[in-house]
Design a protein around this motif. Structure first.
Motif, PDB file in Angstrom:
ATOM      1  N   LEU A   1       0.998   3.145  -4.572  1.00  0.00           N
ATOM      2  CA  LEU A   1      -0.089   2.824  -3.676  1.00  0.00           C
ATOM      3  C   LEU A   1      -0.418   4.034  -2.654  1.00  0.00           C
ATOM      4  O   LEU A   1      -1.259   4.437  -2.163  1.00  0.00           O
ATOM      5  CB  LEU A   1      -0.415   1.357  -3.509  1.00  0.00           C
ATOM      6  CG  LEU A   1      -0.543   0.676  -4.092  1.00  0.00           C
ATOM      7  CD1 LEU A   1       0.103  -0.761  -3.723  1.00  0.00           C
ATOM      8  CD2 LEU A   1      -1.785   0.272  -5.014  1.00  0.00           C
ATOM      9  N   SER A   2       1.267   3.970  -1.934  1.00  0.00           N
ATOM     10  CA  SER A   2       0.923   4.926  -0.941  1.00  0.00           C
ATOM     11  C   SER A   2       1.241   6.408  -1.281  1.00  0.00           C
ATOM     12  O   SER A   2       0.020   7.228  -0.611  1.00  0.00           O
ATOM     13  CB  SER A   2       2.867   4.995  -0.333  1.00  0.00           C
ATOM     14  OG  SER A   2       3.267   3.610   0.419  1.00  0.00           O
TER      15      SER A   2
ATOM     16  N   ALA B   1     -20.570   8.045   5.122  1.00  0.00           N
ATOM     17  CA  ALA B   1     -20.604   6.669   5.032  1.00  0.00           C
ATOM     18  C   ALA B   1     -19.982   6.423   3.594  1.00  0.00           C
ATOM     19  O   ALA B   1     -18.798   6.036   3.876  1.00  0.00           O
ATOM     20  CB  ALA B   1     -22.151   6.739   4.210  1.00  0.00           C
ATOM     21  N   ALA B   2     -19.776   7.588   2.807  1.00  0.00           N
ATOM     22  CA  ALA B   2     -18.635   7.573   1.467  1.00  0.00           C
ATOM     23  C   ALA B   2     -17.478   7.958   1.333  1.00  0.00           C
ATOM     24  O   ALA B   2     -16.651   7.145   1.700  1.00  0.00           O
ATOM     25  CB  ALA B   2     -19.696   8.368   0.105  1.00  0.00           C
ATOM     26  N   LEU B   3     -17.162   8.503   2.905  1.00  0.00           N
ATOM     27  CA  LEU B   3     -15.811   9.217   3.370  1.00  0.00           C
ATOM     28  C   LEU B   3     -15.489   8.044   4.530  1.00  0.00           C
ATOM     29  O   LEU B   3     -14.040   7.917   4.284  1.00  0.00           O
ATOM     30  CB  LEU B   3     -16.302  10.151   4.011  1.00  0.00           C
ATOM     31  CG  LEU B   3     -16.401  11.662   3.623  1.00  0.00           C
ATOM     32  CD1 LEU B   3     -16.795  13.046   4.005  1.00  0.00           C
ATOM     33  CD2 LEU B   3     -15.551  11.932   2.382  1.00  0.00           C
ATOM     34  N   ARG B   4     -16.193   7.298   5.019  1.00  0.00           N
ATOM     35  CA  ARG B   4     -15.744   6.077   5.728  1.00  0.00           C
ATOM     36  C   ARG B   4     -15.035   5.138   4.691  1.00  0.00           C
ATOM     37  O   ARG B   4     -14.149   4.769   4.992  1.00  0.00           O
ATOM     38  CB  ARG B   4     -16.938   5.733   6.609  1.00  0.00           C
ATOM     39  CG  ARG B   4     -16.828   6.400   7.968  1.00  0.00           C
ATOM     40  CD  ARG B   4     -17.783   5.349   8.898  1.00  0.00           C
ATOM     41  NE  ARG B   4     -18.922   6.144   9.523  1.00  0.00           N
ATOM     42  CZ  ARG B   4     -20.031   6.168   9.537  1.00  0.00           C
ATOM     43  NH1 ARG B   4     -20.908   6.756   8.818  1.00  0.00           N
ATOM     44  NH2 ARG B   4     -20.284   8.091  10.448  1.00  0.00           N
ATOM     45  N   MET B   5     -16.206   5.009   3.781  1.00  0.00           N
ATOM     46  CA  MET B   5     -15.382   3.962   3.058  1.00  0.00           C
ATOM     47  C   MET B   5     -14.372   4.576   1.975  1.00  0.00           C
ATOM     48  O   MET B   5     -13.632   3.888   2.242  1.00  0.00           O
ATOM     49  CB  MET B   5     -16.473   3.798   1.741  1.00  0.00           C
ATOM     50  CG  MET B   5     -16.747   2.446   0.798  1.00  0.00           C
ATOM     51  SD  MET B   5     -17.804   1.996  -0.270  1.00  0.00           S
ATOM     52  CE  MET B   5     -19.059   1.957   0.876  1.00  0.00           C
TER      53      MET B   5
ATOM     54  N   LEU C   1      -6.979   3.013   4.117  1.00  0.00           N
ATOM     55  CA  LEU C   1      -5.515   1.736   4.885  1.00  0.00           C
ATOM     56  C   LEU C   1      -5.275   0.200   4.155  1.00  0.00           C
ATOM     57  O   LEU C   1      -4.100  -0.185   4.937  1.00  0.00           O
ATOM     58  CB  LEU C   1      -6.704   1.326   6.372  1.00  0.00           C
ATOM     59  CG  LEU C   1      -7.215   3.192   6.975  1.00  0.00           C
ATOM     60  CD1 LEU C   1      -8.372   2.551   8.120  1.00  0.00           C
ATOM     61  CD2 LEU C   1      -5.927   3.076   7.735  1.00  0.00           C
ATOM     62  N   VAL C   2      -6.401   0.217   3.543  1.00  0.00           N
ATOM     63  CA  VAL C   2      -6.298  -1.490   3.315  1.00  0.00           C
ATOM     64  C   VAL C   2      -4.973  -0.813   2.047  1.00  0.00           C
ATOM     65  O   VAL C   2      -3.764  -1.734   1.835  1.00  0.00           O
ATOM     66  CB  VAL C   2      -7.422  -1.998   1.888  1.00  0.00           C
ATOM     67  CG1 VAL C   2      -7.030  -3.091   0.725  1.00  0.00           C
ATOM     68  CG2 VAL C   2      -9.014  -1.953   2.677  1.00  0.00           C
ATOM     69  N   LEU C   3      -5.496   0.411   1.064  1.00  0.00           N
ATOM     70  CA  LEU C   3      -3.495   0.966   0.413  1.00  0.00           C
ATOM     71  C   LEU C   3      -2.575   0.385   1.109  1.00  0.00           C
ATOM     72  O   LEU C   3      -1.207  -0.160  -0.009  1.00  0.00           O
ATOM     73  CB  LEU C   3      -4.221   1.893  -0.404  1.00  0.00           C
ATOM     74  CG  LEU C   3      -4.860   2.195  -1.658  1.00  0.00           C
ATOM     75  CD1 LEU C   3      -5.134   3.247  -1.834  1.00  0.00           C
ATOM     76  CD2 LEU C   3      -5.209   0.952  -2.439  1.00  0.00           C
ATOM     77  N   ARG C   4      -2.329   1.590   2.243  1.00  0.00           N
ATOM     78  CA  ARG C   4      -1.441   1.555   2.937  1.00  0.00           C
ATOM     79  C   ARG C   4      -1.072   0.330   3.978  1.00  0.00           C
ATOM     80  O   ARG C   4       0.262   0.216   3.288  1.00  0.00           O
ATOM     81  CB  ARG C   4      -1.333   2.421   4.271  1.00  0.00           C
ATOM     82  CG  ARG C   4      -1.878   4.286   3.765  1.00  0.00           C
ATOM     83  CD  ARG C   4      -1.583   4.785   5.237  1.00  0.00           C
ATOM     84  NE  ARG C   4      -2.537   6.221   4.413  1.00  0.00           N
ATOM     85  CZ  ARG C   4      -1.521   6.553   3.964  1.00  0.00           C
ATOM     86  NH1 ARG C   4      -0.292   6.662   3.405  1.00  0.00           N
ATOM     87  NH2 ARG C   4      -1.725   8.112   3.606  1.00  0.00           N
TER      88      ARG C   4
END
Length: 142
Positions: free
Chosen positions: A17-18, A46-50, A56-59
């Protein structure tokens, strides 16, 4: 499945995941650099922000798995677990009451080594780091 293999499986998943998060980060940064200072179109932003949000969620998920593996390792420490809690609390007290910040460097380094060892999820490095932290705390008491 044994506790050790569960811990190793959690660590392996956390590692992947990291790695995925690192690849996403690299992709986002390279895409932004590709615009060479020009405005990035709104749809691309918008795509880059997503993607950044997903990185961040994966980290966070990976860190949770590392923490789970570390907690599993700490649980296997037996009598050392109580020492770990006690000496870490003593280190906290020292950090709060130390007069010269420079005097805390060795203590904080030993504490960071302990945290790193715990993150590895293996008892032997935790016990070694615990001994180093104990030495630092004792030196500060002298």
């Amino acid at each position: 499945m044994s506790e050790s293999s569960n811990r190793n499986g959690a660590e392996a998943l956390a590692d992947k995941l990291s790695e995925c998060a690192d690849a996403i980060h690299e992709r986002v940064v390279n895409t932004i650099k590709g615009y060479e200072g020009r405005d990035v179109p709104a749809s691309e932003q918008a795509a880059l922000r997503m993607l950044w949000d997903h990185e961040l969620v994966l980290r966070q998920r990976a860190n949770g798995l590392y923490a789970e593996a570390a907690a599993s390792a700490v649980a296997t420490l037996g009598e050392h677990r109580e020492q770990l809690t006690r000496i870490t609390g003593t280190a906290l007290d020292k950090i709060k009451t130390i007069r010269k910040v420079g005097d805390a460097v060795g203590l904080v380094a030993a504490l960071a080594a302990l945290a790193g060892a715990a993150a590895l999820g293996q008892p032997a490095p935790i016990i070694a780091a615990l001994a180093k932290l104990r030495t630092q705390v004792t030196a500060m008491a002298a």
